[in-house]
Design an enzyme around this catalytic site. Structure first.
Site, short mmCIF file in Angstrom:
data_model
loop_
_atom_site.label_atom_id
_atom_site.label_comp_id
_atom_site.label_asym_id
_atom_site.label_seq_id
_atom_site.Cartn_x
_atom_site.Cartn_y
_atom_site.Cartn_z
N ARG A 190 0.94 -1.34 -0.09
CA ARG A 190 -0.13 -0.17 -0.07
C ARG A 190 0.76 1.30 0.05
NH1 ARG A 190 -5.26 1.33 1.21
NH2 ARG A 190 -5.65 3.40 2.43
N HIS A 246 0.76 4.26 -3.04
CA HIS A 246 0.48 5.50 -2.46
C HIS A 246 1.80 6.56 -2.84
CE1 HIS A 246 -3.61 5.27 -0.05
NE2 HIS A 246 -3.26 4.18 -0.66
N ASP A 247 2.74 5.98 -2.96
CA ASP A 247 4.02 6.81 -3.53
C ASP A 247 3.94 7.05 -4.74
OD1 ASP A 247 6.36 8.11 -3.14
OD2 ASP A 247 7.52 6.15 -3.70
N ASP A 286 8.90 8.02 -5.56
CA ASP A 286 10.03 8.89 -5.33
C ASP A 286 10.10 9.06 -3.72
OD1 ASP A 286 7.79 10.64 -4.57
OD2 ASP A 286 8.45 12.40 -5.77
N SER A 315 8.05 10.04 -1.60
CA SER A 315 7.53 11.31 -0.99
C SER A 315 6.32 10.88 0.12
CB SER A 315 6.77 12.26 -2.16
OG SER A 315 5.80 11.38 -2.80
N GLU A 336 2.66 14.35 2.89
CA GLU A 336 1.55 13.58 2.32
C GLU A 336 0.73 12.46 3.32
OE1 GLU A 336 2.94 11.55 -0.95
OE2 GLU A 336 3.75 13.51 -1.75
N ASN A 341 -4.71 8.95 3.42
CA ASN A 341 -3.25 8.36 4.08
C ASN A 341 -3.50 8.50 5.50
OD1 ASN A 341 -2.17 7.94 1.62
ND2 ASN A 341 -0.90 9.59 1.50
N HIS A 384 -5.61 -6.21 -2.88
CA HIS A 384 -6.81 -6.23 -1.78
C HIS A 384 -7.07 -7.61 -1.22
CE1 HIS A 384 -8.63 -1.85 -2.97
NE2 HIS A 384 -7.35 -1.86 -2.64
N ASP A 405 -10.69 -9.66 1.54
CA ASP A 405 -10.85 -10.99 1.23
C ASP A 405 -11.16 -11.62 2.32
OD1 ASP A 405 -10.68 -13.56 0.24
OD2 ASP A 405 -8.46 -13.37 -0.51
N ASP A 431 -3.80 -14.44 -3.24
CA ASP A 431 -4.45 -15.41 -4.17
C ASP A 431 -5.38 -14.70 -5.00
OD1 ASP A 431 -6.45 -15.34 -2.51
OD2 ASP A 431 -6.28 -17.40 -1.67
#
Length: 337
Positions: A72, A76-77, A84, A86, A98, A104, A203, A255, A263
């Site tokens: 994750r 999100h980066d 980078d 950040s 961020e 976040n 997910h 899941d 899976d």
């Protein structure tokens, strides 16, 4: 040399103080994806991947959720300014990070694990391996450690000297958004509809906070899952976890069949109409989802196809670089001084 059998930790305060005191002579360098390669650290830090792998193995053994945390973080980066690092920056007097963006805050975890891996890399190869590369390698290893596929990770990313709270708020997909918006956000990053469905497949090992799925379970969940006999039992459990009021931080697996195994079971839940997040279920149930629904069915029928496309899409996403370039940070939380 790296010791792949040791699982150690360092107090975060000690690590941060050491990093804050460090100085670096690197200057900002421009970057494009063609600068990434599989052999980037072959001479400067040949044990880099071994170090990351060893720390990730320890972390996932201690808590399987660490795998989802790192994947994750990488996602999100990459969706803000490119991959980078950040997303890892703390707020300072001169920089707004961020971490407090809508998608976040109270959600992203794993920062201490990143600190620990970075400390190991700095001890072995000071000032060589970027935090952005650390995340990309760790996300691959996290996937493998919970049963997912392997892929080669091109490296050579630079760490940004800036962050963008505004871009984090606008560019990262949200659980409440419709399919057209989601597709648009992925296309804006150069990622196709197939890339989107494949990447959302991560997910299969993630969990989500009540605040992200409350509208779904008190909304159209019963409508989309009306053909699944066990859906009502599952829905009752979800409502126990996530009441109408309160309990925002209570979490449930995305899941529910195999929440700690990478899976293709996640895609079966979408076909049954029991996807936890609205944004996930939209890929199968939306009137606009004729293309995405076909891909969901393909991945449920063919786990090998899912693994291949997920690997390819992770490389493609990981190759989104920040054209402004940057540096190799001494601390993933702060730009070099």
């Amino acid at each position: 040399m790296a010791n792949s059998s040791s699982c150690s930790s360092t107090p975060l305060l000690v690590l941060l103080m050491a990093c804050l005191l460090a100085t670096a002579t690197t200057t900002s360098r421009a970057q494009d994806p063609s600068q990434l390669s599989l052999s980037y650290y072959s001479k400067t830090c040949p044990t880099a991947e071994e170090i990351v792998r060893a720390e990730m193995a320890c972390a996932v053994q201690a808590n399987p959720r660490n795998a989802a945390f790192i994947i994750r973080l990488h996602f999100h980066d990459c969706f803000v300014q490119g991959c980078d690092g950040s997303v890892l920056l703390d707020d300072t007097v001169t920089l707004i990070g961020e971490k407090h963006a809508d998608q976040n805050v109270n959600s992203l975890q794993g920062f201490e694990l990143v600190d620990r891996i970075k400390q190991k890399l700095e001890a072995e190869c000071p000032g060589v391996v970027s935090c952005a590369d650390l995340l990309a390698i760790a996300a691959r290893d996290a996937t493998i450690l919970v049963g997912g596929p392997y892929w080669d990770v091109p490296v050579g990313r630079l760490d940004s000297k800036t962050a963008s709270l505004d871009q984090a708020n606008s560019d990262i997909p949200t659980p409440q958004q419709g399919l057209a918006t989601l597709i648009t956000k992925f296309l804006a990053k150069g990622l196709s509809v197939t890339d989107m469905v494949a990447l959302v497949g991560s997910h299969t090992i993630g969990m989500s906070r009540c605040t992200n799925f409350r509208d779904r379970i008190y909304g159209d969940f019963e409508l989309t899952s009306k053909y699944d006999a066990s859906a009502q039992v599952y829905l009752s459990k979800l409502k126990e976890t996530c009441p109408v009021n309160g309990g925002d931080d209570r979490a449930s697996p995305m899941d529910y069949v195999s929440p700690t195994l990478f899976d293709n079971a996640f895609f079966e839940s979408l076909i049954k109409g029991t996807g936890l997040l609205n944004s996930d279920q939209e890929m199968y149930s939306s009137l606009l989802g004729f293309e995405t629904a076909h891909i969901v069915e393909k991945y449920w029928a063919d786990p090998i196809a899912f693994f291949k496309d997920f690997s390819d899409s992770m490389v493609k996403m990981g190759n989104i670089t920040n054209p402004a370039g940057g540096e190799v940070r001494k601390s993933c939380r702060f730009v070099n001084t």
